[in-house]
Enzyme design. Sequence first.
Site, short mmCIF file in Angstrom:
data_model
loop_
_atom_site.label_atom_id
_atom_site.label_comp_id
_atom_site.label_asym_id
_atom_site.label_seq_id
_atom_site.Cartn_x
_atom_site.Cartn_y
_atom_site.Cartn_z
N TYR A 121 -4.09 -0.31 10.57
CA TYR A 121 -3.50 -0.22 8.84
C TYR A 121 -2.10 -0.21 8.11
O TYR A 121 -1.65 -1.14 7.15
CB TYR A 121 -4.43 0.32 7.40
CG TYR A 121 -4.28 -0.57 6.08
CD1 TYR A 121 -5.11 -1.19 6.14
CD2 TYR A 121 -4.59 0.82 4.99
CE1 TYR A 121 -5.07 -1.38 4.30
CE2 TYR A 121 -4.03 0.29 4.11
CZ TYR A 121 -4.71 -0.82 3.54
OH TYR A 121 -4.60 -1.10 1.75
N SER A 171 1.30 -0.49 -0.01
CA SER A 171 0.02 0.46 0.04
C SER A 171 1.03 1.57 0.25
O SER A 171 2.06 1.16 0.35
CB SER A 171 -0.47 -0.03 1.35
OG SER A 171 -1.71 1.47 1.91
#
Length: 276
Positions: free
Chosen positions: A172, A159
């Site tokens: 996250y 990510s």
Amino acid sequence: MENKVAVVTGAGGTLCSAMAIDLAKQGYKVALLGRTEEKLKVVENKIKANGGIAISVCGDVANEEAMKAAKDIVENEFGICTLLINGAGGNQNDALPNITEFDERELEHNNEIKGFFNLNMKVFQNVVEINTMGTVIPCFVFGKSMAKHKQGNIINFASMTSYRPITRVAAYAMAKNGIQSFTQWLAAYLAPAHIRVNAIAPGFFLNDRSRKIMFNSDGSQTDRAQNILRQTPLKRFGEASELIGCMNWLINEKNAGFVTGITIPVDGGFLSSPGV
């Protein structure tokens, strides 16, 4: 490889469903893994309508026994997995503060303020687990058969938060930073078994959840969307189809056979723009 079997976790989602559909067009037998059968069946039906081969297998990617059961189904139906794409993951609203820096009111349990100190730690832990062990365990389970047969390819999902933390997504970001490190470690570890391990780091792509974050009910962009696009040189969000080329390069033994242990950003230039 004569026996092309792809296992795609998170296959009911926007990005991984597009990847699974493309793999089926290339002749892969595709096992679609996820927790929601209804979503998987939609993708399975699309693949079969195009003449491809696919099965839906429900299971929690962060649960070792569930993944072992999934592996048995895949191997009985298709044979040994030769390509594993770890796309399962995500975030939860209860792990997200609604502020971006400390506010003393969060210590008073003010209902209007949700900061780090009044987050639900069980949910925070769950986000870390699904985004870390949800990649580690499929690698552990399916990678074992790959190693036995001395062939295979693994693509993890990293990510933008693998490179630098982004406001409000601490759990996250922590997990996805770990995925980049795990990808490097596993690539070196599995090299003697002729298994290449890489990761793709999508920038900001739209799916059902992110649309609610990026757009108001009237269709206008939220402040967060405007901030993202301000730091994205291409000035738009990514489309699921734009991950396909990166995936296909990584799985091609002729073109990328010497590539392992890297994480590739597909981000519209987001990481190249410091915002100043």
